[in-house]
Design a protein around this motif. Structure first.
Motif, short mmCIF file in Angstrom:
data_model
loop_
_atom_site.label_atom_id
_atom_site.label_comp_id
_atom_site.label_asym_id
_atom_site.label_seq_id
_atom_site.Cartn_x
_atom_site.Cartn_y
_atom_site.Cartn_z
N UNK A 1 6.11 -21.49 22.99
CA UNK A 1 6.59 -22.37 21.93
C UNK A 1 8.08 -22.67 22.06
N UNK A 2 8.79 -22.00 23.00
CA UNK A 2 10.19 -22.28 23.24
C UNK A 2 10.39 -23.34 24.31
N UNK A 3 9.33 -24.00 24.71
CA UNK A 3 9.39 -25.07 25.67
C UNK A 3 10.40 -26.13 25.24
N UNK A 4 11.16 -26.68 26.19
CA UNK A 4 12.15 -27.70 25.87
C UNK A 4 11.50 -29.08 25.81
N UNK A 5 12.24 -30.03 25.24
CA UNK A 5 11.78 -31.41 25.21
C UNK A 5 11.50 -31.92 26.63
N UNK A 6 12.44 -31.66 27.53
CA UNK A 6 12.29 -32.14 28.90
C UNK A 6 11.05 -31.54 29.56
N UNK B 1 12.12 -37.10 20.13
CA UNK B 1 10.82 -36.47 20.00
C UNK B 1 9.97 -36.76 21.22
N UNK B 2 9.21 -35.75 21.62
CA UNK B 2 8.20 -35.91 22.66
C UNK B 2 6.85 -35.55 22.05
N UNK C 1 -0.58 -31.07 24.93
CA UNK C 1 0.10 -29.83 24.54
C UNK C 1 0.68 -29.84 23.12
N UNK C 2 1.07 -31.00 22.59
CA UNK C 2 1.63 -31.01 21.24
C UNK C 2 2.86 -31.87 21.11
N UNK C 3 3.81 -31.42 20.30
CA UNK C 3 5.02 -32.22 20.05
C UNK C 3 6.22 -31.32 19.82
N UNK C 4 7.40 -31.89 20.09
CA UNK C 4 8.68 -31.29 19.72
C UNK C 4 9.54 -32.39 19.13
N UNK C 5 10.08 -32.14 17.94
CA UNK C 5 11.01 -33.05 17.29
C UNK C 5 12.35 -32.32 17.19
#
Length: 249
Positions: free
Chosen positions: A4-9, A72-73, A78-82
């Motif tokens: 869950x600590x995955x970066x946007x990139x 945001x990605x 896999x999901x999303x990161x804002x």
């Protein structure tokens, strides 16, 4: 499985590009309103994307409306990161909301140092899945998947059902005669009253749209709880976003 600590990139790079182009003839079996929406949202020959990367700005309501800028990605697999910066009383609050591989979390810090909000667990995850469901309108290609079922309510109302991150989405769309999206509504897990989590009507109004790389998506939205009732305007609306750019892969 990703952490869950995955970066946007890293989330963006994890997206698997698909070479299959959008072809309206392949949607001939769908209800007319669904075809109208998809053909408006995706230009013929556009590659079916599995991810979108957005730049946006707007306002978010805490005790009052405060401005934000965010990136945001959304990677459908896999999901999303804002990731955003908001300003309260002139001071920056930095952080992110995320849902990655079935784990949701929020982490926000004043000046990027002092914790303001940290949350995780099953309720945050389920609420995050609801957010992913709602924001699927920024990645219209997901509605081309075979696991999406459509029900035409009438010429301007459409229902979409599918499973993402282990939860079933039940989305209601309002569209106009050209297929342009006007509103979206769904039951989302949350606790806007501050008590126990439960399903609450959630949704938004699309006030304008724009086209990026063959995808026509909402570019100015008003979003919040109690959608479809008077409470949306008075207390439910909490997010106003303007999309500045979108890229797909």
């Amino acid at each position: 499985m990703m952490t869950k600590q995955l970066s946007l990139d890293a989330l963006w790079e994890s997206a698997i590009s698909k070479d299959r182009p959008f072809c309206s003839n392949e949607r001939s079996h769908l209800p007319e309103a669904a075809r109208r929406y998809l053909e408006h949202a995706i230009a013929p020959g556009t590659a079916i994307a599995s991810a979108v990367r957005l730049q946006m700005h707007g306002e978010i309501k805490l005790k009052s409306w405060i401005p934000f800028k965010a990136e945001q990605v959304i990677c459908w697999e896999h999901g999303l990161i804002w990731s955003a910066t908001a300003w309260m009383n002139g001071l920056p609050i930095l952080g992110s909301d995320r849902l990655v591989d079935g784990a949701g979390a929020m982490q926000w810090k004043l000046l990027g140092i002092f914790p303001v909000m940290v949350a995780s667990g099953s309720d945050i995850t389920r609420s995050g899945v609801g957010r992913l469901q709602a924001e699927s309108v920024w990645l219209p290609s997901v509605f081309c998947n075979d696991n999406v079922s459509w029900t035409r309510m009438d010429s301007s109302h459409l229902h979409s059902s599918f499973v993402v991150q282990g939860e079933r989405a039940e989305l209601d769309f309002t569209i106009d005669k050209t297929g342009r999206l006007k509103t979206i509504k769904l039951p989302r897990w949350g606790n806007p009253e501050g008590a126990e989590f439960h399903y609450v009507d959630f949704g938004g109004i699309v006030e304008s749209e724009g086209t990026f790389y063959g995808y026509t998506i909402p570019t100015h939205l008003r979003i919040g709880w109690y959608f479809g009732t008077e409470r949306f305007e008075s207390e439910g609306e909490f997010f106003r976003a303007t999309i500045d750019n979108a890229i797909y892969r």
